[in-house]
Design a protein around this motif. Structure first.
Motif, mmCIF file in Angstrom:
data_model
loop_
_atom_site.group_PDB
_atom_site.id
_atom_site.type_symbol
_atom_site.label_atom_id
_atom_site.label_comp_id
_atom_site.label_asym_id
_atom_site.label_seq_id
_atom_site.Cartn_x
_atom_site.Cartn_y
_atom_site.Cartn_z
ATOM 1 N N GLY A 59 7.700 -2.963 -1.016
ATOM 2 C CA GLY A 59 7.465 -1.642 -1.581
ATOM 3 C C GLY A 59 7.323 -1.689 -3.092
ATOM 4 N N GLU A 60 8.184 -2.461 -3.762
ATOM 5 C CA GLU A 60 8.097 -2.586 -5.220
ATOM 6 C C GLU A 60 6.765 -3.189 -5.629
ATOM 7 O OE1 GLU A 60 11.195 -4.233 -7.752
ATOM 8 O OE2 GLU A 60 12.676 -3.525 -6.314
ATOM 9 N N THR A 61 6.310 -4.180 -4.862
ATOM 10 C CA THR A 61 5.036 -4.831 -5.170
ATOM 11 C C THR A 61 3.875 -3.864 -4.969
ATOM 12 O OG1 THR A 61 5.933 -6.957 -4.453
ATOM 13 C CG2 THR A 61 3.541 -6.799 -4.619
ATOM 14 N N ALA A 62 3.952 -3.093 -3.886
ATOM 15 C CA ALA A 62 2.832 -2.207 -3.533
ATOM 16 C C ALA A 62 2.773 -0.967 -4.407
ATOM 17 C CB ALA A 62 2.932 -1.799 -2.067
ATOM 18 N N GLY A 63 3.938 -0.337 -4.676
ATOM 19 C CA GLY A 63 3.961 0.900 -5.446
ATOM 20 C C GLY A 63 3.339 2.063 -4.688
ATOM 21 N N ALA A 65 2.337 5.481 -2.637
ATOM 22 C CA ALA A 65 2.795 6.061 -1.374
ATOM 23 C C ALA A 65 3.395 4.990 -0.474
ATOM 24 C CB ALA A 65 1.626 6.749 -0.669
ATOM 25 N N ALA A 66 2.866 3.758 -0.557
ATOM 26 C CA ALA A 66 3.372 2.675 0.279
ATOM 27 C C ALA A 66 4.834 2.393 -0.019
ATOM 28 C CB ALA A 66 2.531 1.418 0.051
ATOM 29 N N GLN A 67 5.213 2.468 -1.295
ATOM 30 C CA GLN A 67 6.602 2.188 -1.659
ATOM 31 C C GLN A 67 7.543 3.200 -1.018
ATOM 32 O OE1 GLN A 67 7.347 1.788 -5.847
ATOM 33 N NE2 GLN A 67 9.478 1.203 -5.555
ATOM 34 N N GLU A 68 7.163 4.467 -1.024
ATOM 35 C CA GLU A 68 7.998 5.495 -0.417
ATOM 36 C C GLU A 68 8.208 5.216 1.075
ATOM 37 O OE1 GLU A 68 6.344 9.365 -1.260
ATOM 38 O OE2 GLU A 68 5.668 8.676 -3.223
ATOM 39 N N VAL A 69 7.123 4.840 1.761
ATOM 40 C CA VAL A 69 7.202 4.591 3.199
ATOM 41 C C VAL A 69 8.082 3.376 3.482
ATOM 42 C CG1 VAL A 69 5.862 3.969 5.240
ATOM 43 C CG2 VAL A 69 4.970 5.651 3.650
ATOM 44 N N LEU A 70 7.903 2.312 2.699
ATOM 45 C CA LEU A 70 8.656 1.072 2.944
ATOM 46 C C LEU A 70 10.129 1.233 2.614
ATOM 47 C CD1 LEU A 70 5.970 -1.415 1.645
ATOM 48 C CD2 LEU A 70 6.754 -1.179 3.986
ATOM 49 N N GLU A 71 10.429 2.003 1.580
ATOM 50 C CA GLU A 71 11.846 2.240 1.262
ATOM 51 C C GLU A 71 12.512 3.057 2.365
ATOM 52 O OE1 GLU A 71 11.782 3.937 -2.646
ATOM 53 O OE2 GLU A 71 11.705 1.971 -3.633
ATOM 54 N N PRO A 160 3.297 0.287 8.094
ATOM 55 C CA PRO A 160 3.215 0.479 6.637
ATOM 56 C C PRO A 160 3.428 -0.814 5.863
ATOM 57 C CG PRO A 160 4.464 2.252 7.637
ATOM 58 C CD PRO A 160 4.201 1.250 8.726
ATOM 59 N N ALA A 161 4.340 -1.676 6.345
ATOM 60 C CA ALA A 161 4.617 -2.925 5.625
ATOM 61 C C ALA A 161 3.392 -3.826 5.575
ATOM 62 C CB ALA A 161 5.774 -3.670 6.297
ATOM 63 N N ASP A 162 2.567 -3.771 6.604
ATOM 64 C CA ASP A 162 1.342 -4.583 6.619
ATOM 65 C C ASP A 162 0.260 -3.965 5.733
ATOM 66 O OD1 ASP A 162 2.268 -6.555 8.440
ATOM 67 O OD2 ASP A 162 1.955 -5.166 10.096
ATOM 68 N N THR A 163 0.072 -2.656 5.853
ATOM 69 C CA THR A 163 -0.967 -1.986 5.069
ATOM 70 C C THR A 163 -0.684 -2.107 3.576
ATOM 71 O OG1 THR A 163 -0.969 -0.357 6.842
ATOM 72 C CG2 THR A 163 -2.313 0.137 4.925
ATOM 73 N N ALA A 164 0.595 -2.046 3.212
ATOM 74 C CA ALA A 164 0.974 -2.023 1.799
ATOM 75 C C ALA A 164 0.520 -3.260 1.048
ATOM 76 C CB ALA A 164 2.496 -1.878 1.685
ATOM 77 N N LEU A 165 0.549 -4.414 1.704
ATOM 78 C CA LEU A 165 0.252 -5.658 0.998
ATOM 79 C C LEU A 165 -0.993 -6.353 1.517
ATOM 80 C CD1 LEU A 165 3.820 -7.170 0.431
ATOM 81 C CD2 LEU A 165 2.422 -5.792 -1.093
ATOM 82 N N LEU A 166 -1.947 -5.599 2.039
ATOM 83 C CA LEU A 166 -3.194 -6.218 2.474
ATOM 84 C C LEU A 166 -3.864 -6.912 1.288
ATOM 85 C CD1 LEU A 166 -4.875 -3.546 4.792
ATOM 86 C CD2 LEU A 166 -3.754 -5.663 5.474
ATOM 87 N N ASP A 167 -4.335 -8.125 1.515
ATOM 88 C CA ASP A 167 -5.075 -8.863 0.478
ATOM 89 C C ASP A 167 -6.504 -8.336 0.475
ATOM 90 O OD1 ASP A 167 -6.454 -10.603 -1.110
ATOM 91 O OD2 ASP A 167 -5.588 -12.427 -0.253
ATOM 92 N N LEU A 168 -6.826 -7.512 -0.523
ATOM 93 C CA LEU A 168 -8.134 -6.859 -0.536
ATOM 94 C C LEU A 168 -9.270 -7.823 -0.867
ATOM 95 C CD1 LEU A 168 -7.260 -3.399 -2.102
ATOM 96 C CD2 LEU A 168 -7.160 -4.155 0.264
#
Length: 560
Positions: A59-63, A65-71, A160-168
Motif C-alpha cells: 500500500g505504501e508503495t502504491a499510494g 486509492a490502492a493504499q486505502e484498500v490494502l490498509e 487489490p493487492a495485485d492491481t496495486a503493484l501491476l508492472d505497467l
C-alpha cells in the motif's frame, strides 16, 4: 476473428499475447494436526502478521486509492473476531492451514450478509486467506504471472493487492471475466491508466500466448486479429498517446461551452498529481481517510491541517469537500457501530452525523478555519441527503459556521425527484452516480451477484439525472457529477446533455474526457442524451449514444 464484449474502462486500445492469472490454491484437507495447538497458533500468528505487513508495504508503495484498500485488508487480516475464529479451530485440533481456510470462509459469509462497505471487504478476504495459506505452506501466493515479456493479463478478477503493484511496463492491458464499471478493479485501472475491459464472460476461454486486441473504447476484445486490425489498433494507440501529451486546456465543448473538469480525491496526497493531469479543481474530496483508521474522531486541529493542505494545492480554484460519509456500512465506534440488518438503508451519511452532531460541528469548524487560512474556493456538501428538511438542516448549519457555499449530494431517487425544492435551499447539487444507480435499481453496488444492474447508463438513472439538471438550470444552481460515471468519456457527454455543469473523476480519466467533450457541441450532447434516454436498458442506451455520436461525427465531417 471473434469479438468478446465487456465494459471498457476509458478509451484506450492495446494488443499483445494473453497471460492468464494462476488458479487459486486448492482448499487444504481437514486432517488432524500433528502439532500442538500452541505450535499451530504460533504458525498462524506469524503468517497472518507477515501477510498484514506485506499488504501495508504494498500500500505504501502504491499510494492513492490502492493504499486505502490494502490498509483495510491488512486490518481485516488481524481482526480480533477472526483471530478468535482461528483459535477455536486450532484448539479443536485443526491444522493452521485448514483453520485459516475455514475461519476466513465463515467470516466472509458473515460480512456478505452485512452488505454495504463490509460486504465489499468480504471479497478481499479470499485474497488474504490465499496469501496466509501460501505463507504457511512455504509457496508463492497466486498472483500476477510473469511470462518474461509484455502481456495482456486475463483474470476472473484482481485482488487489490495485485492491481496495486501491476508492472505497467509488462501489463499491456487487463481483461476480467467478472466485475463491473464501479468494481475495485475498474476504479484502480482508471487510476493507473490501464487499458481494461471488465465483465468479459467469454474471456475465460482465452489461452496463454493467444494474441488479442483490447479495445476499451469499443468495449470489445478481438481474438485472432488480422495484420490489418493489429496495425489500425497500433495507430490508434499512438494517436491517443500523442493526444495525452498535448497542452492541457480547460474542459469545454466544441462550441466553447465550459465544462470544468475536476478531480475526485481521497486524501491531500493526490493533489499534486491531479493538478499535473489538468484538474481544474476538486469536485469530491472524501474526508473518510481521517476517520476510518482511528478509534477516536480526529481533533479539529488534525482535520484543519489536512483540509489546509488540500486547499493550498488549489489556490483560487473550487474544492468541494464532502463531510464524513460513514455509518453502519462503515462502522465507526465513535459514530455508529450498531448492527443493522440492511446498512445501505440505515443510519449512514448525514443521518449518522445528525445522530452525533458534535462530530459534524467539529468538522465544519475545521473546514471554516482551513478556509480562512487559504485562498481556494471552498464548497461543502452533505452525503446521502434524501429530504428537503435535511437540506435545510445542513445548509443552515454550514452557514452558521461561515461557510459560504453549501450543497448536497444527490444519491437517492427522492432527492433527484425533489431537486427543484432541494435546490431552493442548497447552493449546488452533486450527483453521486454510484449510489444513485444502486438505489434506483435496488442492487447493492458492492455485491457481485447483481453487478449487471449496477450500470449508470440505465435510462432510469439518466432520467433522474435529467430531473436534477433541469432543476439546476431553472434555478441557476450548479449541478456537478462526482460518481464513476463522469470518467466514461461518452457518458460524460450524455451527462452534460442532461444538464451537468461540471464533471469530477479520477485524475487519470481527465485527458480522455477532455478530448471527447471537444468533439461535441452542447446541441450534440443534448441529442446524444435524448438517444440514450429513449432506450429500454443500459446496454441499449450505451449503443444508442454510440450511434448518435457516430452519426453526428459523420455529419460534421461531411459539412467540412
Amino acid at each position: 476473428m471473434a469479438e468478446l464484449r465487456g465494459v471498457g474502462i476509458g478509451l484506450g486500445v492495446a494488443q499483445g499475447p494473453v497471460a492468464r492469472m494462476a488458479e487459486p490454491l486448492p482448499a487444504p484437507p481437514d486432517t488432524p494436526s500433528e502439532l500442538t495447538p500452541d505450535e499451530e497458533t504460533a504458525r498462524v500468528r506469524a503468517a497472518v502478521s507477515a501477510v498484514a505487513r506485506e499488504l501495508e508495504a504494498r500500500g505504501e508503495t502504491a499510494g492513492g486509492a490502492a493504499q486505502e484498500v490494502l490498509e483495510a485488508q491488512a486490518m481485516m487480516a488481524e481482526d480480533p473476531t477472526l483471530e478468535e475464529e482461528l483459535d477455536t479451530r486450532i484448539a479443536a485440533g485443526k491444522t493452521a492451514e485448514f483453520a485459516v481456510y475455514d475461519a476466513f470462509h465463515s467470516f466472509r459469509t458473515q460480512l456478505e450478509a452485512v452488505g454495504g462497505y463490509l460486504g465489499e471487504r468480504a471479497a478481499d478476504l479470499d485474497d488474504v486467506a490465499q496469501r496466509v495459506i501460501a505463507r504457511l505452506r512455504g509457496v508463492a501466493a497466486p498472483g500476477v504471472p510473469d511470462p518474461g515479456h509484455p502481456f495482456v493479463l486475463v483474470a476472473k478478477d484482481l485482488a487489490p493487492a495485485d492491481t496495486a503493484l501491476l508492472d505497467l511496463d509488462k501489463v499491456l492491458a487487463l481483461i476480467t471475466t467478472e466485475g463491473g464499471p464501479t468494481s475495485h478493479t475498474a476504479i484502480l485501472a482508471r487510476e493507473k491508466s490501464i487499458v481494461a475491459i471488465v465483465g468479459t464472460a467469454g474471456a475465460k476461454d482465452l489461452a496463454d500466448g493467444e494474441t488479442v486486441i483490447v479495445d476499451a473504447a469499443a468495449h470489445t476484445v478481438i481474438t485472432s486479429p488480422t495484420a490489418d486490425e493489429l496495425s489500425r489498433a497500433q495507430t490508434r494507440a499512438r494517436a491517443r498517446a500523442e493526444a495525452a501529451s498535448a497542452p492541457i486546456t480547460p474542459g469545454a465543448l466544441a462550441d466553447g461551452t465550459p465544462v470544468p473538469l475536476l478531480a475526485n480525491l481521497g486524501s491531500p496526497a493526490g493533489a499534486a498529481e491531479a493538478v499535473e493531469l489538468g484538474a481544474e479543481g476538486v469536485g469530491l474530496f472524501r474526508t473518510e481517510f481521517l476517520f476510518l483508521s482511528q478509534g477516536n474522531a480526529p481533533t479539529v486541529a488534525q482535520q484543519k491541517a489536512s483540509y489546509t493542505q488540500m486547499l493550498q494545492a488549489f489556490p483560487g480554484k473550487k474544492v468541494v469537500v464532502r463531510v464524513l460519509d460513514a455509518g453502519a456500512d462503515k462502522p465507526l465506534p465513535f459514530l455508529n457501530d450498531a448492527h443493522e440488518e440492511n446498512p445501505a438503508l440505515g443510519l449512514r451519511g448525514l443521518r449518522a452525523l445528525r445522530a452525533s452532531e458534535d462530530i459534524l460541528r467539529e468538522q465544519l469548524t475545521a473546514l471554516a478555519e482551513a478556509d480562512a487560512a487559504t485562498s481556494a474556493d471552498l464548497w461543502v456538501m452533505a452525503p446521502m441527503v434524501s429530504t428537503v428538511e435535511e437540506t435545510e438542516y445542513f445548509t443552515t448549519l454550514a452557514r452558521e459556521f461561515g461557510l459560504k457555499t453549501a450543497g448536497v449530494m444527490v444519491e437517492v431517487p427522492s432527492s433527484a425527484l425533489l431537486a427543484d425544492r432541494i435546490l431552493g435551499h442548497a447552493d449546488f447539487a452533486s450527483i453521486g452516480t454510484n449510489d444513485l444507480t444502486q438505489y434506483t435499481l435496488a442492487a447493492d453496488r458492492l455485491l457481485g451477484s447483481v453487478a449487471s444492474f449496477q450500470d449508470p447508463w440505465h435510462p432510469a438513472v439518466l432520467r433522474l439525472i435529467r430531473e436534477v439538471g433541469a432543476a439546476g438550470a431553472a434555478l441557476g444552481k450548479p449541478v456537478g457529477i462526482c460518481g464513476e460515471a463522469a470518467a466514461d468519456p461518452l457518458l460524460a457527454v450524455v451527462l452534460v446533455g442532461l444538464g451537468a455543469t461540471s464533471l469530477s473523476m479520477a485524475p487519470t480519466a481527465l485527458a480522455d474526457v477532455r478530448a471527447t467533450l471537444l468533439t461535441h457541441s452542447l446541441d450534440d450532447a443534448r441529442r446524444i442524451a435524448e438517444a440514450a434516454l429513449a432506450a429500454s436498458d443500459a446496454a441499449d442506451a450505451r449503443t444508442a449514444a454510440q450511434h448518435a455520436a457516430s452519426a453526428q461525427a459523420s455529419a460534421t465531417a461531411a459539412a467540412h
